[in-house]
Design a protein around this motif. Sequence first.
Motif, PDB file in Angstrom:
ATOM      1  N   MET A   1       0.846  -1.195   0.000  1.00 47.31           N
ATOM      2  CA  MET A   1       0.000   0.000   0.000  1.00 47.31           C
ATOM      3  C   MET A   1       0.886   1.252   0.000  1.00 47.31           C
ATOM      4  O   MET A   1       1.865   1.335   0.723  1.00 47.31           O
ATOM      5  CB  MET A   1      -0.906  -0.002   1.239  1.00 47.31           C
ATOM      6  N   VAL A   2       0.508   2.217  -0.823  1.00 49.64           N
ATOM      7  CA  VAL A   2       1.268   3.460  -0.914  1.00 49.64           C
ATOM      8  C   VAL A   2       1.186   4.209   0.412  1.00 49.64           C
ATOM      9  O   VAL A   2       0.103   4.373   0.986  1.00 49.64           O
ATOM     10  CB  VAL A   2       0.722   4.348  -2.048  1.00 49.64           C
ATOM     11  N   GLN A   3       2.322   4.657   0.919  1.00 47.41           N
ATOM     12  CA  GLN A   3       2.337   5.368   2.185  1.00 47.41           C
ATOM     13  C   GLN A   3       1.901   6.822   2.009  1.00 47.41           C
ATOM     14  O   GLN A   3       2.274   7.476   1.038  1.00 47.41           O
ATOM     15  CB  GLN A   3       3.737   5.317   2.803  1.00 47.41           C
ATOM     16  N   GLN A   4       1.126   7.288   2.957  1.00 43.66           N
ATOM     17  CA  GLN A   4       0.671   8.674   2.988  1.00 43.66           C
ATOM     18  C   GLN A   4       0.950   9.246   4.379  1.00 43.66           C
ATOM     19  O   GLN A   4       1.222   8.495   5.325  1.00 43.66           O
ATOM     20  CB  GLN A   4      -0.847   8.752   2.701  1.00 43.66           C
ATOM     21  N   ARG A   5       0.893  10.538   4.521  1.00 46.38           N
ATOM     22  CA  ARG A   5       1.073  11.152   5.833  1.00 46.38           C
ATOM     23  C   ARG A   5       0.031  10.639   6.808  1.00 46.38           C
ATOM     24  O   ARG A   5      -1.165  10.548   6.482  1.00 46.38           O
ATOM     25  CB  ARG A   5       0.956  12.670   5.729  1.00 46.38           C
ATOM     26  N   GLU A   6       0.460  10.338   8.008  1.00 44.75           N
ATOM     27  CA  GLU A   6      -0.453   9.809   9.020  1.00 44.75           C
ATOM     28  C   GLU A   6      -1.589  10.779   9.309  1.00 44.75           C
ATOM     29  O   GLU A   6      -2.731  10.372   9.559  1.00 44.75           O
ATOM     30  CB  GLU A   6       0.329   9.517  10.301  1.00 44.75           C
ATOM     31  N   ALA A   7      -1.292  12.072   9.246  1.00 43.98           N
ATOM     32  CA  ALA A   7      -2.312  13.077   9.559  1.00 43.98           C
ATOM     33  C   ALA A   7      -3.514  13.006   8.627  1.00 43.98           C
ATOM     34  O   ALA A   7      -4.620  13.414   8.987  1.00 43.98           O
ATOM     35  CB  ALA A   7      -1.695  14.473   9.493  1.00 43.98           C
ATOM     36  N   MET A   8      -3.318  12.464   7.430  1.00 42.31           N
ATOM     37  CA  MET A   8      -4.414  12.412   6.465  1.00 42.31           C
ATOM     38  C   MET A   8      -5.559  11.510   6.924  1.00 42.31           C
ATOM     39  O   MET A   8      -6.698  11.670   6.484  1.00 42.31           O
ATOM     40  CB  MET A   8      -3.906  11.919   5.104  1.00 42.31           C
ATOM     41  N   SER A   9      -5.275  10.585   7.826  1.00 41.40           N
ATOM     42  CA  SER A   9      -6.305   9.647   8.267  1.00 41.40           C
ATOM     43  C   SER A   9      -7.343  10.291   9.177  1.00 41.40           C
ATOM     44  O   SER A   9      -8.454   9.796   9.307  1.00 41.40           O
ATOM     45  CB  SER A   9      -5.657   8.451   8.980  1.00 41.40           C
ATOM     46  N   TRP A  10      -6.984  11.400   9.820  1.00 38.79           N
ATOM     47  CA  TRP A  10      -7.932  12.049  10.719  1.00 38.79           C
ATOM     48  C   TRP A  10      -8.199  13.509  10.380  1.00 38.79           C
ATOM     49  O   TRP A  10      -9.043  14.160  11.008  1.00 38.79           O
ATOM     50  CB  TRP A  10      -7.444  11.956  12.168  1.00 38.79           C
ATOM     51  N   VAL A 118      -2.638  20.888   7.892  1.00 37.10           N
ATOM     52  CA  VAL A 118      -2.017  20.510   6.622  1.00 37.10           C
ATOM     53  C   VAL A 118      -0.569  20.980   6.593  1.00 37.10           C
ATOM     54  O   VAL A 118       0.324  20.288   6.070  1.00 37.10           O
ATOM     55  CB  VAL A 118      -2.805  21.098   5.428  1.00 37.10           C
ATOM     56  N   ALA A 119      -0.305  22.146   7.177  1.00 39.87           N
ATOM     57  CA  ALA A 119       1.055  22.682   7.218  1.00 39.87           C
ATOM     58  C   ALA A 119       1.920  21.979   8.263  1.00 39.87           C
ATOM     59  O   ALA A 119       3.125  22.237   8.340  1.00 39.87           O
ATOM     60  CB  ALA A 119       1.016  24.180   7.499  1.00 39.87           C
TER      61      ALA A 119
END
Length: 355
Positions: A1-10, A118-119
């Motif tokens: 699975m492609v990794q994304q920033r953890e913050a995107m999940s919440w 986001v920042a």
Amino acid sequence: MVQQREAMSWLPAYKQGAAAGDSGAFKLSSNENPFPPLASVIDAIASTLGDIQLYPSMAVAEVTDRIAARFDVDASNVAFGAGSVEVLSQIIHASAGAGDEVIFAWRSFEAYPILIQVAGATPVPIALTADERHDLDAMASAITAKTRLILVCNPNNPTGAFVTTDELHAFLARVPATVLVVIDEAYVHFNRDPSSAVGIDFFHRYPNVAVLHTFSKAYGLAGLRIGYAVAPTAVATNLRRVALPFGVTALAQRAALASLDAEAELTLRIDEIVIERTRVLAALRASGWRVADSQGNFVWLRTDVDTDRVNAVFIRDGILARAFPGEGLRVTIGTAEQNNRFLAAAAAALEPTAV
């Protein structure tokens, strides 16, 4: 699975106001201008269509010069983006990152905590006062060594309350010169209270103040996306560094210039909205609602736990408002016909048998 920033999940997504579609309902959920574009603005846009194969001016040169002259600032103090919200994103990215804090009133503009996270920075929301206003004393007390940015929405979206000149002077006296204070004036054209702080006056007086303006609301260019900051030169330079290249289209730039040329005609429209706002507030109070004054192109109904029920009545009666569950509803001032339907729905919502 492609990794994304953890913050995107919440991280919550910004929600656009509900669309009316073919329902026949009136959309009063997005603080849009109820009037169609001026003929002169449409003509200006049309005159640009023959060149849309070309990139626009990345410096937004002509509009920059007009704004600089209007506010007696240098062109180097002006930075543009695709709406003031995009310029706000530039400011946050240029000012704060991981480990930094950004202070703002809450509830205020819904995008504030989203853009801050986001920042990679930490949002520090400070509750409004009981009368729906910025608690500037509490905001000043929340400043720490990690504070990089403070956002002051004036008038405040969604409550419509404003910050006075004296209050803002007292607040800035407590803010370190190293902390940037952004006065977000998206609704400044509708603000008629003479005691209200005027962002540009504070920009001229304080070295750590920036001001946000937009062409979306009073000028009716929400669909074209153009806004700007007036900021200290070093800040404005950094905004241009983090801005999306060519983010302000040629159509938007031409429409902004035409709108500035048509200021007198647009002012008459703004006056009509303010007159309707006064009528709507009076009618709401006459029907039994307790509602605070607003200096925006909207009114705020503090409905708390009753928000979902009241919103259901509005939807049933053909009014699409901006509902904040557990808090309240923001309703844009529209045409007289739209406002009359809203007032009828608001009166119906007070009936004990309503939904």
